[in-house]
Design an enzyme around this catalytic site. Structure first.
Site, PDB file in Angstrom:
ATOM      1  N   CYS A 221    -128.274-108.895  46.080  1.00 26.97           N
ATOM      2  CA  CYS A 221    -129.036-109.773  46.973  1.00 26.97           C
ATOM      3  C   CYS A 221    -130.547-109.659  46.745  1.00 26.97           C
ATOM      4  O   CYS A 221    -131.329-110.208  47.508  1.00 26.97           O
ATOM      5  CB  CYS A 221    -128.684-109.534  48.431  1.00 26.97           C
ATOM      6  SG  CYS A 221    -129.094-107.885  48.983  1.00 26.97           S
TER       7      CYS A 221
ATOM      8  N   HIS B 164    -148.825-134.010  22.554  1.00 24.20           N
ATOM      9  CA  HIS B 164    -148.555-132.581  22.717  1.00 24.20           C
ATOM     10  C   HIS B 164    -148.449-132.189  24.182  1.00 24.20           C
ATOM     11  O   HIS B 164    -147.511-131.513  24.603  1.00 24.20           O
ATOM     12  CB  HIS B 164    -149.695-131.814  22.025  1.00 24.20           C
ATOM     13  CG  HIS B 164    -149.586-130.343  22.154  1.00 24.20           C
ATOM     14  ND1 HIS B 164    -150.231-129.638  23.135  1.00 24.20           N
ATOM     15  CD2 HIS B 164    -148.867-129.447  21.458  1.00 24.20           C
ATOM     16  CE1 HIS B 164    -149.933-128.373  23.017  1.00 24.20           C
ATOM     17  NE2 HIS B 164    -149.108-128.222  22.002  1.00 24.20           N
TER      18      HIS B 164
ATOM     19  N   GLU C  94    -130.050 -99.347  46.686  1.00 20.80           N
ATOM     20  CA  GLU C  94    -131.462 -99.693  46.426  1.00 20.80           C
ATOM     21  C   GLU C  94    -132.246 -98.511  45.876  1.00 20.80           C
ATOM     22  O   GLU C  94    -133.423 -98.652  45.557  1.00 20.80           O
ATOM     23  CB  GLU C  94    -132.144-100.162  47.718  1.00 20.80           C
ATOM     24  CG  GLU C  94    -131.406-101.293  48.398  1.00 20.80           C
ATOM     25  CD  GLU C  94    -132.192-101.911  49.533  1.00 20.80           C
ATOM     26  OE1 GLU C  94    -133.060-102.743  49.259  1.00 20.80           O
ATOM     27  OE2 GLU C  94    -131.924-101.539  50.691  1.00 20.80           O
TER      28      GLU C  94
ATOM     29  N   GLY D 226    -129.577-104.024  46.235  1.00 18.94           N
ATOM     30  CA  GLY D 226    -130.914-104.504  46.604  1.00 18.94           C
ATOM     31  C   GLY D 226    -131.786-104.297  45.380  1.00 18.94           C
ATOM     32  O   GLY D 226    -132.495-103.308  45.252  1.00 18.94           O
TER      33      GLY D 226
ATOM     34  N   ARG E 231    -128.043-107.690  57.563  1.00 18.92           N
ATOM     35  CA  ARG E 231    -128.606-106.377  57.253  1.00 18.92           C
ATOM     36  C   ARG E 231    -129.382-105.867  58.463  1.00 18.92           C
ATOM     37  O   ARG E 231    -130.223-106.591  59.013  1.00 18.92           O
ATOM     38  CB  ARG E 231    -129.550-106.473  56.055  1.00 18.92           C
ATOM     39  CG  ARG E 231    -130.077-105.103  55.713  1.00 18.92           C
ATOM     40  CD  ARG E 231    -131.017-105.124  54.584  1.00 18.92           C
ATOM     41  NE  ARG E 231    -132.305-105.673  54.943  1.00 18.92           N
ATOM     42  CZ  ARG E 231    -133.267-105.882  54.046  1.00 18.92           C
ATOM     43  NH1 ARG E 231    -133.038-105.624  52.771  1.00 18.92           N
ATOM     44  NH2 ARG E 231    -134.429-106.359  54.413  1.00 18.92           N
TER      45      ARG E 231
ATOM     46  N   ARG F 144    -131.991-110.861  56.512  1.00 14.50           N
ATOM     47  CA  ARG F 144    -132.935-109.749  56.754  1.00 14.50           C
ATOM     48  C   ARG F 144    -133.349-109.814  58.217  1.00 14.50           C
ATOM     49  O   ARG F 144    -134.202-110.636  58.584  1.00 14.50           O
ATOM     50  CB  ARG F 144    -134.170-109.900  55.875  1.00 14.50           C
ATOM     51  CG  ARG F 144    -133.942-109.713  54.381  1.00 14.50           C
ATOM     52  CD  ARG F 144    -135.247-109.973  53.645  1.00 14.50           C
ATOM     53  NE  ARG F 144    -135.272-109.479  52.293  1.00 14.50           N
ATOM     54  CZ  ARG F 144    -135.175-110.255  51.200  1.00 14.50           C
ATOM     55  NH1 ARG F 144    -135.036-111.567  51.330  1.00 14.50           N
ATOM     56  NH2 ARG F 144    -135.252-109.721  49.996  1.00 14.50           N
TER      57      ARG F 144
ATOM     58  N   ASN G  61    -134.407-105.531  44.216  1.00 12.64           N
ATOM     59  CA  ASN G  61    -135.880-105.459  44.276  1.00 12.64           C
ATOM     60  C   ASN G  61    -136.299-104.006  44.415  1.00 12.64           C
ATOM     61  O   ASN G  61    -137.103-103.484  43.649  1.00 12.64           O
ATOM     62  CB  ASN G  61    -136.429-106.249  45.472  1.00 12.64           C
ATOM     63  CG  ASN G  61    -135.985-107.686  45.466  1.00 12.64           C
ATOM     64  OD1 ASN G  61    -135.775-108.251  44.406  1.00 12.64           O
ATOM     65  ND2 ASN G  61    -135.827-108.275  46.644  1.00 12.64           N
ATOM     66  N   ASP G  62    -135.726-103.356  45.439  1.00 12.97           N
ATOM     67  CA  ASP G  62    -136.070-101.949  45.626  1.00 12.97           C
ATOM     68  C   ASP G  62    -135.486-101.092  44.517  1.00 12.97           C
ATOM     69  O   ASP G  62    -136.100-100.118  44.092  1.00 12.97           O
ATOM     70  CB  ASP G  62    -135.578-101.459  47.000  1.00 12.97           C
ATOM     71  CG  ASP G  62    -136.566-101.849  48.092  1.00 12.97           C
ATOM     72  OD1 ASP G  62    -137.770-101.584  47.907  1.00 12.97           O
ATOM     73  OD2 ASP G  62    -136.150-102.440  49.103  1.00 12.97           O
TER      74      ASP G  62
ATOM     75  N   ARG H 291    -143.677-129.851   4.900  1.00 13.61           N
ATOM     76  CA  ARG H 291    -143.539-129.749   6.358  1.00 13.61           C
ATOM     77  C   ARG H 291    -142.806-128.488   6.759  1.00 13.61           C
ATOM     78  O   ARG H 291    -141.850-128.071   6.107  1.00 13.61           O
ATOM     79  CB  ARG H 291    -142.785-130.988   6.882  1.00 13.61           C
ATOM     80  CG  ARG H 291    -143.451-132.269   6.439  1.00 13.61           C
ATOM     81  CD  ARG H 291    -142.527-133.440   6.562  1.00 13.61           C
ATOM     82  NE  ARG H 291    -142.454-133.917   7.925  1.00 13.61           N
ATOM     83  CZ  ARG H 291    -141.458-134.642   8.393  1.00 13.61           C
ATOM     84  NH1 ARG H 291    -140.424-134.927   7.630  1.00 13.61           N
ATOM     85  NH2 ARG H 291    -141.475-135.060   9.636  1.00 13.61           N
TER      86      ARG H 291
HETATM   87  C1  PEP Z   1    -133.931-105.609  47.720  1.00 16.08           C
HETATM   88  O1  PEP Z   1    -134.606-104.600  47.792  1.00 16.08           O
HETATM   89  O2  PEP Z   1    -133.523-106.079  46.652  1.00 16.08           O
HETATM   90  C2  PEP Z   1    -133.571-106.340  48.936  1.00 16.08           C
HETATM   91  C3  PEP Z   1    -132.750-107.350  48.882  1.00 16.08           C
HETATM   92  O3  PEP Z   1    -134.177-105.960  50.077  1.00 16.08           O
HETATM   93  P1  PEP Z   1    -135.706-106.315  50.428  1.00 16.08           P
HETATM   94  O4  PEP Z   1    -136.208-107.232  49.404  1.00 16.08           O
HETATM   95  O5  PEP Z   1    -135.663-106.872  51.784  1.00 16.08           O
HETATM   96  O6  PEP Z   1    -136.324-104.955  50.389  1.00 16.08           O
HETATM   97 MG    MG Z   2    -134.706-103.661  49.743  1.00 15.13          MG
END
Ligand code: PEP
Ligand code: MG
Length: 862
Positions: free
Chosen positions: A818, A468, A732, A753, A630, A574, A755-756, A96
């Site tokens: 954020c 499974h 950002e 930020g 913001r 936002r 994401n950006d 096994r």
């Molecule tokens: C980001 O860019 O991480 C952010 C929080 O701003 P948004 O997503 O609104 O561009």
């Molecule tokens: Mg942003």
């Protein structure tokens, strides 16, 4: 000489749970059970070092291994009074797999090894059970053919099915001794036909090859894929455990099964599990036969009239129940135990921490603290933050009309509507279109893993709660219903019927993984309530975490939800999202498209009272808790109609954020006037209202920030009473991070930020990666999607730099995050590590973040 093997179960039982990395989880737990004097068939484990050696040395094993295996086998023979390959009293073994990290069903195992024409006859004579002996033999040839000789398992399955059809049998259990013997002969002939070599009669050859077969399974495609998904390193390798066989297929007083010491879906403290009379382990796990429950209560009587184990085999059940309790106490966790009853005697083949649903994990952890079995800290360490999300999954709206089609077993909680896909390939295609997919299969096998991964829900026609599909879907957090036997699939025509009613692949259905119900069409869902055990656990989390947890929210509903989930503040409001309804959007569009200042001023004058009301509502809800507002950051393509004359080639890098604020100061000035006015009004009624915090988006240079700061100061000084406020820079773009030291001189706080920042550091569009992203992940170019989990080496490095620089002159400078990463457990751990003050995430992820922040803090202390 290097020690490649560790024996267990005899007088000499070496190894313990401390050796999991060396012996694999299965091997280490077997050794531990043997040390507790529990009934474990004797055996030995070949270490993971051998597997590592195998792949480092061109698939060869160490020279000294075979001698050590031979010696260990002799010890087993001695203990049991049977001899491997003996034509009178043969020892049979299982071979096994077992890696340090559990990989259910992904690696291979060979059972009944040591059978050949002579030993099979001897087994028949000794057991006085010819059917059992030849049933074991045909199973062994089948498994060996598949795993060691790499033959297609359907070759044997088809022969078996054909044989059953010829005799009008529905179940394998109806095969007679003669049938089994004939099948073993036919299977051997098949091996010869397919490989050109006879099926090996030398049991040592069988063993050597089976060990290699199990080692090879470490690199089979489904194991590789599973490791990728669960981020299990490839170098750890698998151990190989060789253990004396015990037989659950010795007759009606024999059985095989799986027991959980607590219920894996609900966490209730009851012995839960399934078993099959007169069967071997793979019958339970494969889902080919639908098993019976162990304990009374939920049982039905199956096609053969068998009842729950508690009634059918009461003595064995009582022994099993006692052992389960003992193991749980000793190992201090819910156990998933594989057992076999051989002519009335219970044997343990495996124990491991049981996979469980998110809600079961929570209940078990909280209960075990109450029972004094584990500490609060251990409870926190046991819960995966991401599993908390499962608890927050939608439930079916109990008032909505529903058409119940059928019912199966409730294998993993949560309700989901989606279109039905009948195979993994079409699931992937439909999911790539953005559809929610429910994967419907007869039963799943490990090759379905990709389909299950892209599916939002899983439904199977066969199998039990430990099949499974059930185990894997539960682990993945997919709502799952198994064993919905009324469904019949016609893969050829891509249709299926439920109690005679015909459906097509692509039809919509709804699953309730908590009840096992399957409904026609889309049934509306309702959001669940957070309460009870979750709050208790999160209360413990709140005591140990250092990071504050805020939410990203702007509408009153979102803010209320965030507060209900115990967000300590709003880390990102936002303001452009306040304009999302069509009536409002028009205003924002007019602001953005006005061609003269006078034209824009008219709209802004109309907007001022609207924004004052917006902010009054928010302040009133937030009271003493921070609210980080913001100012507008509307990427033009998201807010202007697609036919508008003002278009940008790169709107994400375009006229948005601070650039809008600098170019049209009157926009931000209207917003801050609204904020100041709203705050001053609400403050009169709520004296402990938190101070004003305003964030400036997409800051690139210090001058840009300073200019905007002056515009805002001008509004502040025009107010009747001078408001106090803090002004933050959103980091950002890389330039802002590089300038963090200078920015910290003019700003009051930073918020990443991310994401950006990910978009601008990696040069990846946050909107468009889906076309090319898959190969990037598959080839390990990125370990995870950097828009989900922070790219630690790139974006993370810059965040660390900016944080350090910001705090150089101003040690108490407040810094948070954020972007979406603020709700991702791995990213939260990183944010904790670089010393951020808070994370802010979408409301539903607040509980996840609270726990992840606590776990990060605990990891610091250990
Ligand atoms: C980001 O860019 O991480 C952010 C929080 O701003 P948004 O997503 O609104 O561009
Ligand atoms: Mg942003």
């Amino acid at each position: 000489m290097e020690q490649w093997i560790y024996p267990f179960g005899g007088r000499e039982s070496t190894g313990s749970l401390l050796l999991i990395n060396l012996l694999g989880s299965k091997g280490a737990h077997l050794a531990e059970m043997a040390r507790l004097n529990l009934p474990v068939p004797p055996g030995f484990t070949i270490t993971t070092d051998v597997c590592q050696y195998y792949y480092q040395h061109n698939k060869t094993v160490p020279d000294t291994l075979s001698r050590q295996v031979y010696t260990a086998l002799q010890q087993m023979e001695h203990q049991l009074g049977r001899t491997f390959g003996d034509a009178k009293n043969p020892l049979l073994v299982s071979v096994r797999s077992g890696s340090p990290v559990s990989m259910p069903g992904m690696l291979d195992t060979v059972l009944n090894l040591g059978l050949n024409d002579h030993t099979a006859a001897a087994l028949a004579a000794r057991s006085n059970n010819r059917r059992f002996a030849y049933d074991s033999y045909r199973r062994f040839i089948q498994m060996y053919g598949h795993i060691v000789l790499n033959l297609d398992p359907y070759l044997f399955e088809d022969m078996l099915q054909w044989h059953k059809d010829q005799h009008d049998y529905r179940f394998d259990a109806e095969l007679t001794a003669e049938d089994c013997w004939q099948l073993s002969e036919q299977f051997k002939a098949k091996v010869l036909e397919e490989t050109g070599e006879p099926f090996p009669q030398d049991v040592h050859v069988q063993l050597d090859n089976a060990i290699l077969g199990v080692l090879d399974s470490w690199q089979n495609p489904r194991a590789i894929r599973y490791r990728q998904i669960h981020q299990i390193p490839a170098h750890i390798g698998t151990a190989v455990t060789i253990q004396a066989m015990v037989f659950g297929n010795m007759g009606m007083d024999s059985a095989t099964g799986v027991a959980f010491t607590r219920h894996p879906s609900t966490g209730q403290k009851i012995l839960f599990g399934e078993y099959l009379i007169n069967a071997q382990g793979e019958d339970v796990v494969s889902g080919n036969r639908t098993p019976q429950s162990i304990a009374d209560g939920e049982h039905t009587i199956d096609a053969f009239g068998y009842k729950a184990m508690q009634e059918q085999l009461p003595e064995a059940f009582a022994t099993l129940a006692e052992i389960c309790g003992q193991l749980e106490q000793h190992l201090q966790d819910m156990q998933d135990i594989e057992f076999t009853v051989e002519t009335g005697k219970v044997w343990l083949l495996q124990t491991r921490p049981g996979k469980r649903s998110g809600s079961a994990a929570l209940k078990i952890a909280v209960d075990m603290v109450a029972e004094g079995l584990i500490t609060e800290r251990q409870a926190l360490q046991r819960i995966e933050p991401s599993s908390i999300e499962q608890l927050l999954h939608p439930l079916l709206d109990s008032d909505a009309p529903k058409q119940l089609l059928t019912r199966g077993l409730p294998a993993a909680p949560g309700a989901i509507s989606g279109i039905i896909a009948l195979d993994s390939e079409s699931a992937k295609v439909r999911a790539a279109d953005g559809s929610a997919v429910i994967l419907l299969r007869n039963e799943t096998n490990p090759d379905d893993i990709q389909g299950m991964q892209v599916a939002k829900g899983v439904l199977t026609c066969r199998g039990g709660m430990t099949s499974h599909a059930a185990v894997v879907a539960r682990g993945m957090g997919r709502p799952c219903v198994v064993g919905a036997q009324a469904i019949q699939i016609d893969l050829h025509h891509k249709t299926f019927t439920i109690n005679g009613q015909k459906f097509f692949a692509g039809d919509r259905m709804t699953l309730d993984g908590s009840t096992g119900e399957v409904f026609a069409g889309v049934v509306p869902t309702v959001q669940p309530h957070i309460s009870g055990d979750l709050e208790i656990l999160l209360g413990w989390a709140d005591k140990v975490r250092r990071l504050k947890v805020y939410a990203n929210a702007e509408t009153p509903e979102e803010v209320d939800l965030a507060l209900k989930l115990h967000a300590e503040g709003i880390g990102l409001c936002r303001t452009e999202h306040l304009f999302f309804n069509p009536a409002r959007l028009n205003h924002l569009q007019q602001v953005l498209t006005a061609t003269t200042l006078a034209e824009r001023q008219v709209v802004l004058t109309d907007l001022l009272p609207i924004q004052i009301e917006d902010f009054k509502k928010l302040f009133t809800r937030m009271q003493h808790r921070p609210l980080l507002i913001r100012l507008l950051d509307p990427p033009l393509h998201e807010f202007l109609p697609s036919n508008h004359f003002r278009r940008e080639t790169n709107p994400m890098l375009g006229f948005r954020g601070a650039r809008l604020g600098v170019t049209c100061p009157e926009i931000y000035q209207m917003q801050v006037r609204a904020i100041f006015t709203a705050w001053q009004t609400v403050k009169q009624a709520l004296p402990d209202l938190a101070d004003i915090s305003i964030m400036l988006p997409m800051i690139t240079t210090v001058q840009e920030f300073t200019i905007l700061k002056q515009h805002i100061a001008a509004v502040a000084s025009s107010m009747q009473a001078l408001p106090t406020y803090r002004l933050g820079a959103m980091i950002e773009v890389p330039r802002a991070a590089i300038q963090a030291s200078e920015l910290a001189d003019v700003a009051d706080f930073f918020s990443f930020g991310s994401n950006d920042l990910t978009q601008t550091v990696c040069g990846l569009s946050r909107d468009d990666t889906s076309h090319y992203w898959q190969p990037y992940l598959q080839q390990g170019i990125f370990a995870a999607d950097p828009f989900v989990t922070l790219d630690i080496n790139g974006v993370g490095a810059l965040m660390r730099y900016a944080t350090d620089q910001g705090r150089l002159q101003h040690p108490d400078f407040v810094i948070g995050i954020c972007g979406e990463h603020g709700g991702d457990p791995a990213s939260i751990a990183f944010c904790h590590g670089i010393g951020l003050d808070y994370v802010s995430c979408s409301p539903y992820r607040v509980p996840v973040a609270r726990l992840a922040a606590a776990k990060a803090a605990l990891a610091d202390r250990s």
